[in-house]
Design an enzyme around this catalytic site. Structure first.
Site, short mmCIF file in Angstrom:
data_model
loop_
_atom_site.label_atom_id
_atom_site.label_comp_id
_atom_site.label_asym_id
_atom_site.label_seq_id
_atom_site.Cartn_x
_atom_site.Cartn_y
_atom_site.Cartn_z
N SER A 1 0.83 -1.19 0.00
CA SER A 1 0.00 0.00 0.00
C SER A 1 0.87 1.24 0.00
O SER A 1 2.05 1.21 0.39
CB SER A 1 -0.89 0.01 1.25
N TYR B 1 -3.84 0.09 10.08
CA TYR B 1 -3.57 -0.28 8.68
C TYR B 1 -2.14 0.05 8.31
O TYR B 1 -1.45 -0.75 7.65
CB TYR B 1 -4.57 0.43 7.76
#
Length: 295
Positions: A140, A153
């Site tokens: 990511s 996250y």
């Protein structure tokens, strides 16, 4: 290349489903893995319709340490080899580190970090015996940066990135065994609407939002032409955000909170929810989210 044996973990939704369909269109044989049995059936049908030579659907949770061994063993028993492994399984949570329940934070990190560890430990010995194969981890933009209210996250993706980079270093002795990293920015998938949320606001993907097919295309390119020691970005804003985080930390920290609230949090109020962190939500699993529709 076509006719490969491709394992996709997290294949029932979002980037994983888009990648599965992309490989199916190349006539590759697919092993689709997800903890969501109902959504996996729809993914299997979509891949068969796209032209896959053979599709095997496997219901497993990669967070289970034994699941990866079962997945690889079943693949070898049915197909005799593994050519490409794509790990896309992830869950997301919003909220401050203080506000988020410990079990939610831990589960988000475990899915990305320990899921990658379990899968790599099961499949890399097979690729070494074959002397060829590609492991692709979907990381990511938050792998190298942090954002307020996305600490869980970010921790999961920083940890996953560290594991993947270490694996790249540890497979240097096998020139035809590749570990690759894809780092998407904001992608129009259902993950935002399935996320655990303790922010108090309805969340949305921040602009600019790209189609999951863009990430799927990058994954297929890496399967065809693996790239070592780099993380392939997908998103026009990624380099700018990373540069700001590294080179201008004081300015970054001043701006990132207000920009995050503007771009990622809507005005709508949201009650605390665990989302799909502990169990799947098959009714919401599909390739695309509903951006730019209002939520």
């Amino acid at each position: 290349m076509t006719g490969r044996v491709v394992i996709v973990v997290g294949a029932s939704s979002g980037i994983g489903l888009a990648a599965s369909i992309a490989f199916a269109a190349l006539d590759d044989d697919l092993v689709l893995v997800s903890r969501s049995a109902d959504a996996l059936k729809a993914a299997e049908t979509a891949c068969r319709d796209a032209g896959s030579g053979e599709v095997d659907a496997v219901v497993e949770d990669i967070g289970d340490p034994a699941a990866a061994e079962r997945i690889v063993a079943r693949t070898l028993d049915r197909h005799g080899c593994v050519d490409v492994v794509v790990h896309t399984a992830t869950v997301m949570a919003y909220g401050t580190v203080e506000a988020m329940p410990a079990d939610v934070f831990t589960a988000v990190v475990d899915t990305a970090v320990h899921g990658t560890v379990h899968l790599s430990r099961a499949v890399l010995p097979v690729l070494r015996r074959q002397r060829t194969g590609t492991f692709i981890g979907v990381n990511s933009l938050l792998g190298p940066v942090t954002v307020p209210q996305m600490g869980a996250y970010a921790a999961s993706k920083w940890g996953q990135r560290a594991v993947l980079r270490t694996l790249q270093q540890e497979t240097r002795d096998e020139p035809r065994v590749h570990v690759c990293i894809v780092s998407p920015g904001s992608i129009n998938t259902p993950i935002y609407y399935q996320a655990a949320n303790y922010s108090g606001r309805v969340v949305r993907p921040p602009w600019p939002v790209l189609a999951p097919e863009r990430v799927a295309a990058a994954i297929v390119r890496l399967a065809d032409r693996p790239r070592r020691h780099v993380s392939v970005p997908v998103g026009p804003g990624n380099p700018l955000v990373i540069a700001g985080f590294r080179l201008l930390p004081l300015l970054y920290d001043r701006l990132v909170g207000p920009l995050f609230r503007l771009a990622a949090l809507s005005r709508g109020r949201s009650e605390p929810t665990v989302g799909n962190v502990h169990r799947p939500a098959p009714a919401r699993e599909r390739v695309h989210g509903h951006w730019p529709e209002p939520h």
